[in-house]
Design a protein around this motif. Structure first.
Motif, PDB file in Angstrom:
ATOM      1  N   UNK A  68    -101.137  27.847  43.937  1.00 44.74           N
ATOM      2  CA  UNK A  68    -102.435  27.603  44.555  1.00 44.74           C
ATOM      3  C   UNK A  68    -102.287  27.207  46.019  1.00 44.74           C
ATOM      4  N   UNK A  69    -101.333  26.350  46.328  1.00 49.49           N
ATOM      5  CA  UNK A  69    -101.110  25.932  47.712  1.00 49.49           C
ATOM      6  C   UNK A  69    -100.756  27.135  48.585  1.00 49.49           C
ATOM      7  N   UNK A  70     -99.868  27.986  48.091  1.00 50.52           N
ATOM      8  CA  UNK A  70     -99.469  29.175  48.848  1.00 50.52           C
ATOM      9  C   UNK A  70    -100.649  30.126  49.032  1.00 50.52           C
ATOM     10  N   UNK A  71    -101.476  30.249  47.994  1.00 46.03           N
ATOM     11  CA  UNK A  71    -102.625  31.151  48.071  1.00 46.03           C
ATOM     12  C   UNK A  71    -103.647  30.656  49.091  1.00 46.03           C
TER      13      UNK A  71
ATOM     14  N   UNK B  26    -104.629  17.330  42.701  1.00 45.35           N
ATOM     15  CA  UNK B  26    -104.002  16.919  43.950  1.00 45.35           C
ATOM     16  C   UNK B  26    -103.954  17.961  45.045  1.00 45.35           C
ATOM     17  N   UNK B  27    -104.533  19.139  44.824  1.00 45.17           N
ATOM     18  CA  UNK B  27    -104.435  20.206  45.821  1.00 45.17           C
ATOM     19  C   UNK B  27    -105.571  20.145  46.848  1.00 45.17           C
TER      20      UNK B  27
ATOM     21  N   UNK C  84     -96.517  16.019  50.630  1.00 44.72           N
ATOM     22  CA  UNK C  84     -95.198  16.408  50.122  1.00 44.72           C
ATOM     23  C   UNK C  84     -94.470  17.259  51.151  1.00 44.72           C
ATOM     24  N   UNK C  85     -93.164  17.369  50.989  1.00 45.39           N
ATOM     25  CA  UNK C  85     -92.353  18.133  51.929  1.00 45.39           C
ATOM     26  C   UNK C  85     -92.821  19.574  52.037  1.00 45.39           C
ATOM     27  N   UNK C  86     -93.057  20.222  50.914  1.00 42.46           N
ATOM     28  CA  UNK C  86     -93.444  21.639  50.946  1.00 42.46           C
ATOM     29  C   UNK C  86     -94.775  21.827  51.659  1.00 42.46           C
ATOM     30  N   UNK C  87     -95.727  20.920  51.447  1.00 44.09           N
ATOM     31  CA  UNK C  87     -97.031  21.035  52.095  1.00 44.09           C
ATOM     32  C   UNK C  87     -96.910  20.798  53.601  1.00 44.09           C
TER      33      UNK C  87
END
Length: 456
Positions: A12-15, A36-37, A78-81
């Motif tokens: 979902x974050x990538x989308x 949390x998104x 978060x790191x990825x975000x």
């Protein structure tokens, strides 16, 4: 019994990032926000993304490559975000960005942490560097590509490299070995980015080359080749975010170890089956788990489908297996579920984790092992992972504590339910925040499976 899972957070974050880069409208079908998104989606609004929920659809309007640049960059995600948001900002090498916090111990530590993460993934030019304030611009040049012990680029760095190349209209190509975490790569291809992604190995060699390598005793390794070229514009498409593989693993494990009636059938709808995300399901299948994909859909650039779960056949046990680093790398979030399964397996199970994360995983493995030993199973913690020798029958085990790792908490909750404990696992509220509603659904599955015929 049928269950619908929460959507996969990472996908979902990538989308959402993809929808920003689309020049126009994108529609997410059968949509609900993963836990949390929403704060991440709100952060993307600062870049110009707009969206509105209309019934079961999320309708998004992107800005293409002309997205806005915010004045402030987040540093408490978060790191990825953070890395994806900072990569979007890195398109402009003139703009000055600042990390700033209160000039106390907590604020200084917060800025130092953000600065360390920034310099791990980017080349920057400092403008000023104070204890609680770091001002910088992004550099034009990039860090050299580094590969891990498996011959791959780390997932966060890999996603960053592809995004950076895309928004700057540049070219890049690289080869990797083993299983590549490729959700972002496949999403880019689906939305029409000029990207080539293919496996290479024996089929790329001539017959003479193959014979010469075999004569020398050389191993012919299969590699994954990625090539991204300049893309002028990305147009909107419909998209669907399937169910969380971690939650699916919880259902499969509970049905496997709880001793439910043999005629029970549990259908998990629309599970994310991307091979680089669902590796733990494959591992559990190798151990003897009784489940199958009954409806496989190759749509929206990837794979998802319905998974039908059954109890183990009468007299059957899970079997201990040895899983290598590259196998475990495709199911790291589900690592504790495999450890729980190993406690019930015949023989010895070895779970080896990739070299690069062994140090950070050590404390989590120690905590997991401490909990699992309460069942009577033999659990050894080593630098490279866990070694577990299971029991034929487990009747004891309680007072489990998931600690600060929600995956540990969910796996131990499954174990606790299977052992019919009355008390919940400690720190279960973190599990509920991360996987809302899943504990209730698991309890419902057990209740329905064990209900007497007249109560069904």
């Amino acid at each position: 019994m049928e269950f619908i899972l929460n959507p996969d957070r990472e996908r979902m974050e990538l989308a959402l990032v993809m929808a920003l880069l689309v020049n126009g409208r994108t529609v997410f079908e059968d949509f609900s926000f993963a836990a949390g998104v929403e704060p991440f989606a709100e952060a993307l609004k600062e870049f110009g993304l707009s969206y509105v929920q209309q019934g079961h659809q999320l309708v998004l309007e992107g800005k293409g490559f002309q997205y806005a640049l915010p004045s402030m960059l987040p540093m408490d995600m978060s790191e990825s975000r953070c890395v994806m948001l900072w990569t979007l900002a890195s398109k402009d090498m003139e703009q000055i960005y600042t990390f700033a916090a209160e000039e106390d111990e907590a604020g200084i530590a917060k800025v130092a942490c953000a600065k360390e993460m920034l310099q791990k993934y980017f080349k920057v030019k400092p403008v000023s560097d104070e204890a609680a304030k770091f001002t910088f611009t992004f550099a034009a040049e990039d860090l050299p590509i580094k590969k891990d012990s498996l011959g791959n680029i780390s997932t966060v760095m890999r996603n960053r490299i592809l995004l950076r190349t895309l928004i700057r209209g540049e070219y890049i190509s690289f080869e990797e070995k083993g299983s590549v975490h490729d959700q972002w790569t496949k999403m880019l291809a689906y939305f029409g980015v000029n990207l080539k992604y293919e496996g290479r190995g024996m089929e790329q060699l001539t017959e003479l080359e193959r014979r010469m390598m075999m004569a020398r005793g050389q191993k012919i390794e299969r590699t994954q080749f990625t090539e991204l070229s300049e893309t002028q514009v990305i147009t909107g498409r419909d998209y669907y975010i399937p169910g969380d593989t971690t939650e699916a693993m919880a259902f499969v494990l509970l049905a496997t170890i709880a001793g439910i009636p043999k005629n029970t059938e549990v259908c998990l709808k629309n599970v994310d089956l991307n091979s680089s995300r669902a590796g733990a399901l494959t591992c559990l299948k190798r151990m003897g788990g009784n489940f199958e994909t009954v409806s496989r859909r190759e749509r929206f650039g990837d794979v998802y489908g319905d998974v039908m779960v059954y109890p183990l056949a009468s007299g059957k046990r899970l079997q201990g297996r040895r899983f290598s680093e590259d196998t475990i790398a495709t199911g790291l979030e589900e690592y504790p579920f495999l450890a729980v399964a190993a406690c019930f397996a015949e023989g010895e199970t070895i779970l080896r984790i990739p070299k690069e994360i062994r140090k950070e995983m050590r404390a989590r493995n120690e905590a997991l092992a401490e909990n699992l030993r309460k069942t009577g199973a033999e659990v050894g913690v080593y630098d490279d992972g866990l070694v577990i020798r299971g029991l034929e029958t487990i009747v004891n085990g309680s007072d489990f504590d998931g600690g600060e790792a929600p995956e540990n908490g969910l796996a131990l909750s499954v174990l606790s339910m299977a052992l019919e404990n009355d008390e919940p696992v400690a720190n279960v509220e973190l599990v509920e925040r991360t996987y809302p509603g899943v504990l209730q659904k698991l309890a419902q599955m057990l209740e329905m499976a064990t209900a007497k015929p007249e109560e069904s």
